[in-house]
Design a protein around this motif. Structure first.
Motif, short mmCIF file in Angstrom:
data_model
loop_
_atom_site.label_atom_id
_atom_site.label_comp_id
_atom_site.label_asym_id
_atom_site.label_seq_id
_atom_site.Cartn_x
_atom_site.Cartn_y
_atom_site.Cartn_z
N UNK A 1 36.67 39.56 42.30
CA UNK A 1 38.27 39.88 41.87
C UNK A 1 38.27 38.96 40.65
N UNK A 2 39.17 39.53 39.83
CA UNK A 2 39.41 38.51 38.50
C UNK A 2 40.97 38.51 38.91
N UNK B 1 34.42 45.45 40.27
CA UNK B 1 35.45 44.36 39.52
C UNK B 1 36.88 45.01 40.11
N UNK B 2 37.64 44.07 40.72
CA UNK B 2 39.06 44.17 40.96
C UNK B 2 39.95 43.26 40.15
N UNK B 3 40.93 43.92 39.42
CA UNK B 3 41.74 42.87 38.59
C UNK B 3 42.93 42.77 39.56
N UNK B 4 43.30 41.57 39.62
CA UNK B 4 44.74 41.14 40.41
C UNK B 4 45.37 40.18 39.66
N UNK B 5 46.48 40.51 38.93
CA UNK B 5 47.30 39.83 38.20
C UNK B 5 48.06 38.74 39.21
N UNK B 6 48.25 37.58 38.86
CA UNK B 6 48.94 36.59 39.41
C UNK B 6 50.14 35.83 38.55
N UNK B 7 51.33 35.70 38.89
CA UNK B 7 52.31 35.26 38.07
C UNK B 7 52.09 33.54 38.25
N UNK B 8 51.45 33.05 37.38
CA UNK B 8 51.38 31.62 37.24
C UNK B 8 50.35 30.87 37.97
N UNK B 9 50.18 29.59 37.66
CA UNK B 9 48.99 28.87 38.20
C UNK B 9 48.76 28.77 39.63
N UNK C 1 32.03 39.22 51.49
CA UNK C 1 30.97 39.18 50.47
C UNK C 1 31.54 39.31 49.32
N UNK C 2 32.22 38.31 48.61
CA UNK C 2 32.67 38.56 47.45
C UNK C 2 32.90 37.29 46.59
N UNK C 3 33.24 37.61 45.25
CA UNK C 3 33.52 36.28 44.57
C UNK C 3 34.91 36.35 43.93
N UNK C 4 35.78 35.34 43.75
CA UNK C 4 36.94 35.22 43.43
C UNK C 4 36.81 34.46 41.91
N UNK C 5 37.44 35.01 40.92
CA UNK C 5 37.44 34.17 39.50
C UNK C 5 38.82 34.21 39.03
N UNK C 6 39.24 33.02 39.08
CA UNK C 6 40.55 32.93 38.50
C UNK C 6 40.44 32.63 36.89
#
Length: 167
Positions: free
Chosen positions: A5-6, A27-35, A49-54
């Motif tokens: 997840x990006x 790849x999954x793109x997940x927009x987040x509003x703010x830090x 079984x996943x990786x999260x990449x901020x």
């Protein structure tokens, strides 16, 4: 290959990430509003079984505690790649912010923002990138594609680090 997840923090980041990683599978793109929202998304443990990449800008204040726990893996120019010591969470930090990062990347290819229908002066460039509609701005998309094609330092570093995780 693990699912990943990006999670970028703003609309300009989200569109940039969408373009520079469009060729990656799983790849999954997940927009987040703010830090703080990126921090919350990184901490979710829904899948085994996943990786999260901020993707965040370097904030001088209001940095969530969880993000302070990340340790630097590697840094190039104005981009740091970090990993959380107890999870599969990773973080790209652009210092000082996406607007300066993109201007530095443009300088590598000797092009001004106006070549992409964007303001050349920093104040208006920043203001334009903060707007929601930047994700639909054709000039912005073309600019990021040109930076990707030119293999500029920061974008190439981001791709290298993610490719390394997938191998």
């Amino acid at each position: 290959m693990p699912e990943f997840h990006l999670i970028p923090e703003c609309f300009a980041d989200t569109e940039m990430v969408r373009i520079i990683f469009k060729d990656l599978e799983s790849c999954n793109l997940n927009h987040a509003s703010g830090i703080s929202e990126v921090s919350k998304a990184l901490q979710k443990k829904d899948l085994p079984n996943y990786l999260n990449i901020g993707f965040v800008d370097k904030d001088r204040k209001n940095v969530p505690f969880y993000l302070d726990e990340f340790e630097i893996v590697e840094q190039v120019a104005n981009v740091a790649f970090k990993k959380h010591p107890t999870s599969n969470d990773y973080l790209f930090i652009v210092d000082p912010a996406i607007e300066r990062f993109l201007l530095q990347e443009l300088a590598e290819i000797n092009k001004p923002p106006s070549d992409y229908q964007l303001p050349d002066d920093f104040k208006n460039f920043k203001k334009t990138l903060k707007k929601t509609h930047i994700q639909n701005h054709l000039g912005y998309k073309h600019m990021v594609s040109d930076l990707l094609e030119a293999e500029t330092t920061g974008i190439t570093f981001m791709r290298k680090m993610i490719r390394g995780l997938l191998e």
